[in-house]
Each structure stands twice: as C-alpha cells, then as structure tokens.
Write a protein that holds these residues in place. Sequence first.
Motif, PDB file in Angstrom:
ATOM      1  N   ALA A  38       5.334  17.021  11.467  1.00  0.00           N
ATOM      2  CA  ALA A  38       6.688  17.305  10.997  1.00  0.00           C
ATOM      3  C   ALA A  38       7.709  16.496  11.798  1.00  0.00           C
ATOM      4  O   ALA A  38       7.389  15.899  12.829  1.00  0.00           O
ATOM      5  CB  ALA A  38       6.976  18.793  11.137  1.00  0.00           C
ATOM      6  N   ASN A  39       8.938  16.526  11.329  1.00  0.00           N
ATOM      7  CA  ASN A  39      10.038  15.915  12.057  1.00  0.00           C
ATOM      8  C   ASN A  39      10.164  16.582  13.421  1.00  0.00           C
ATOM      9  O   ASN A  39      10.084  17.804  13.522  1.00  0.00           O
ATOM     10  CB  ASN A  39      11.340  16.157  11.265  1.00  0.00           C
ATOM     11  CG  ASN A  39      12.113  14.881  11.148  1.00  0.00           C
ATOM     12  OD1 ASN A  39      11.952  13.972  11.955  1.00  0.00           O
ATOM     13  ND2 ASN A  39      12.971  14.809  10.149  1.00  0.00           N
ATOM     14  N   PRO A 164       7.469   3.801   7.947  1.00  0.00           N
ATOM     15  CA  PRO A 164       7.807   2.714   7.015  1.00  0.00           C
ATOM     16  C   PRO A 164       8.222   3.183   5.626  1.00  0.00           C
ATOM     17  O   PRO A 164       8.890   2.449   4.907  1.00  0.00           O
ATOM     18  CB  PRO A 164       6.519   1.881   6.947  1.00  0.00           C
ATOM     19  CG  PRO A 164       5.434   2.798   7.389  1.00  0.00           C
ATOM     20  CD  PRO A 164       6.058   3.713   8.386  1.00  0.00           C
ATOM     21  N   SER A 165       7.862   4.416   5.240  1.00  0.00           N
ATOM     22  CA  SER A 165       8.187   4.864   3.874  1.00  0.00           C
ATOM     23  C   SER A 165       9.548   5.540   3.783  1.00  0.00           C
ATOM     24  O   SER A 165       9.994   5.903   2.699  1.00  0.00           O
ATOM     25  CB  SER A 165       7.111   5.826   3.363  1.00  0.00           C
ATOM     26  OG  SER A 165       7.314   7.119   3.913  1.00  0.00           O
ATOM     27  N   GLU A 194       4.014   8.394  10.473  1.00  0.00           N
ATOM     28  CA  GLU A 194       4.463   8.571   9.079  1.00  0.00           C
ATOM     29  C   GLU A 194       4.635  10.040   8.750  1.00  0.00           C
ATOM     30  O   GLU A 194       3.773  10.856   9.045  1.00  0.00           O
ATOM     31  CB  GLU A 194       3.420   7.913   8.153  1.00  0.00           C
ATOM     32  CG  GLU A 194       3.760   7.875   6.696  1.00  0.00           C
ATOM     33  CD  GLU A 194       5.129   7.328   6.387  1.00  0.00           C
ATOM     34  OE1 GLU A 194       6.020   8.141   6.082  1.00  0.00           O
ATOM     35  OE2 GLU A 194       5.329   6.096   6.428  1.00  0.00           O
ATOM     36  N   GLN A 195       5.781  10.356   8.111  1.00  0.00           N
ATOM     37  CA  GLN A 195       5.994  11.723   7.633  1.00  0.00           C
ATOM     38  C   GLN A 195       5.309  11.964   6.293  1.00  0.00           C
ATOM     39  O   GLN A 195       4.990  13.095   5.962  1.00  0.00           O
ATOM     40  CB  GLN A 195       7.486  11.989   7.506  1.00  0.00           C
ATOM     41  CG  GLN A 195       7.980  12.867   8.636  1.00  0.00           C
ATOM     42  CD  GLN A 195       9.413  13.288   8.434  1.00  0.00           C
ATOM     43  OE1 GLN A 195      10.305  12.472   8.493  1.00  0.00           O
ATOM     44  NE2 GLN A 195       9.599  14.560   8.210  1.00  0.00           N
ATOM     45  N   LYS A 198       0.415  12.387   3.045  1.00  0.00           N
ATOM     46  CA  LYS A 198      -0.518  12.116   1.951  1.00  0.00           C
ATOM     47  C   LYS A 198      -0.845  10.621   1.886  1.00  0.00           C
ATOM     48  O   LYS A 198      -2.012  10.223   1.877  1.00  0.00           O
ATOM     49  CB  LYS A 198       0.102  12.594   0.631  1.00  0.00           C
ATOM     50  CG  LYS A 198      -0.834  12.525  -0.558  1.00  0.00           C
ATOM     51  CD  LYS A 198      -0.193  13.176  -1.788  1.00  0.00           C
ATOM     52  CE  LYS A 198      -1.142  13.202  -2.966  1.00  0.00           C
ATOM     53  NZ  LYS A 198      -1.577  11.864  -3.394  1.00  0.00           N
ATOM     54  N   LYS A 199       0.201   9.780   1.878  1.00  0.00           N
ATOM     55  CA  LYS A 199      -0.014   8.333   1.800  1.00  0.00           C
ATOM     56  C   LYS A 199      -0.708   7.818   3.061  1.00  0.00           C
ATOM     57  O   LYS A 199      -1.591   6.963   3.000  1.00  0.00           O
ATOM     58  CB  LYS A 199       1.323   7.591   1.614  1.00  0.00           C
ATOM     59  CG  LYS A 199       1.968   7.758   0.258  1.00  0.00           C
ATOM     60  CD  LYS A 199       1.098   7.352  -0.911  1.00  0.00           C
ATOM     61  CE  LYS A 199       0.977   5.860  -1.125  1.00  0.00           C
ATOM     62  NZ  LYS A 199       0.208   5.566  -2.370  1.00  0.00           N
ATOM     63  N   ALA A 200      -0.278   8.325   4.205  1.00  0.00           N
ATOM     64  CA  ALA A 200      -0.857   7.856   5.471  1.00  0.00           C
ATOM     65  C   ALA A 200      -2.362   8.141   5.513  1.00  0.00           C
ATOM     66  O   ALA A 200      -3.164   7.280   5.892  1.00  0.00           O
ATOM     67  CB  ALA A 200      -0.148   8.525   6.652  1.00  0.00           C
TER      68      ALA A 200
END
Length: 237
Positions: A38-39, A164-165, A194-195, A198-200
């Motif tokens: 998380a942030n 990066p996203s 990366e937050q 899913k993509k990470a």
Amino acid sequence: MGVMLSVKNLDVFYGSIHAIKNISFDVQEGEIVTLIGANGAGKTTTLHSISGLVKPKNGEINFMGNDLRTTEPHKIIRLGLAQVPEGRRIFAKMTVLENLEMGAYIRNDGDKIEDDFEKLFERLPRLKERRKQIAGTLSGGEQQMLAIGRALMCNPKMLLLDEPSMGLSPLLVGEIFNIIQDVNKSGVTVLLVEQNAKKALEIANHAYVLETGTIAMEGDADELANDEKVRKAYLGG
C-alpha cells in the motif's frame, strides 16, 4: 547467474519514525523483482536507500560486490544501477533527444552510443517520432517512456523503477509494462516498486509484499498472485 543486489537488515528512520524495519531481500541477475504494498508501506524509501538518496541507519546494501552505503549517489549510476524516479522527473524544457543525451553523459564509449540510440528508437518508436519535441509537451505515457529511455542510455546492468504506472490509463500501463519486460529480456535486471500489484505480479519473477516497513510476504510472483491474502489485500479479489 547470481545475486546482483543484496539488501540485508535495512533500517531507515525519518526523525523518530521507523520507516523501514530490518528488511532483507535479494535480486538475482536477469530477474524482474517487484516490491508491492500500500501507499506508505516503505517501497519508495527502500529504493531511495539503494540509490543513495536516503541514508539508512543500519544494514548492508551490496550491488555486484560494491557497498552502496559508502558510494556517493552519482557514482552508483557509474556502477550500472540506473533509477527511473517516481513522477518521471524528465528535463521538461529540453527536447526528447537532449533528455536521452543526458542519460548517456556518464559514458565514454562514444562509438557505441549511436548504436544504442538506434536500438532505443526501435524499442520506443514513439520517442523517435517526437525526438525534436520539447519533453514537457509529451503525454504522461510518453514522458514515462522517455524517463525509461533516458535511464537505458546509461547502459545499466540494473534498472530501479519507482511507480512507473502512476497516473497512466490502463492501456498505457500495459504498454509501459511491455517495455519493462522487453528491457529485461534484453539483459537488464529490474527492481520494480509498484502500487499496481496485479500488473507487477504478472511480469515479475519474484515479489516481496511490504507492510508498514516490514516484509510481510515473499515468493514467486505467480504464487503470490494466487495467494488468498494477497488477492484480498492488493488485487481486489
């Protein structure tokens, strides 16, 4: 293939706040390793400790046999460790080409730089089309491509990517992640903060989950993507 980056027992304080609590992790040569969470979990602070922007209180950071805690930040890049910072931080008033040239300034293999420009433009044709454009007028996705391109012009062995996203549309996120995979296939090791968990996890080999400055879980990215706790907390499932 061996360990390229090793972080051991890292402690970072901001004043009296214990931001990073005794974390350890390795990045194997050739892999994509991701730190998700998380942030405010400490992902960016961890990256900044590696790149020399934050001074840890305790711990070891070793990159290919070099102690990064005693290496000045501008020398870290000469060792082959390049960072793409959060928020891109391109030189907004310079052209695309000038930004890329700034990435290559640390190099002294002038003859190879031209080849690398060609390779980069093959990989990122949109930058080629816009090479004379002022960087500040590019879209967010193009600025992110430029930030990655600039880091690649250092000819790094390893790339540190911070969020990066962030701020990009789903379509562009897909494109940026394809570029990261492509860069990795060309022989550059990647540490990705990366937050978008899913993509990470889709592109990483190995993943670490950070929660309030500690590593809560680690494992193969595929395993974590299918883990019930991870799905509930980070993948909205």
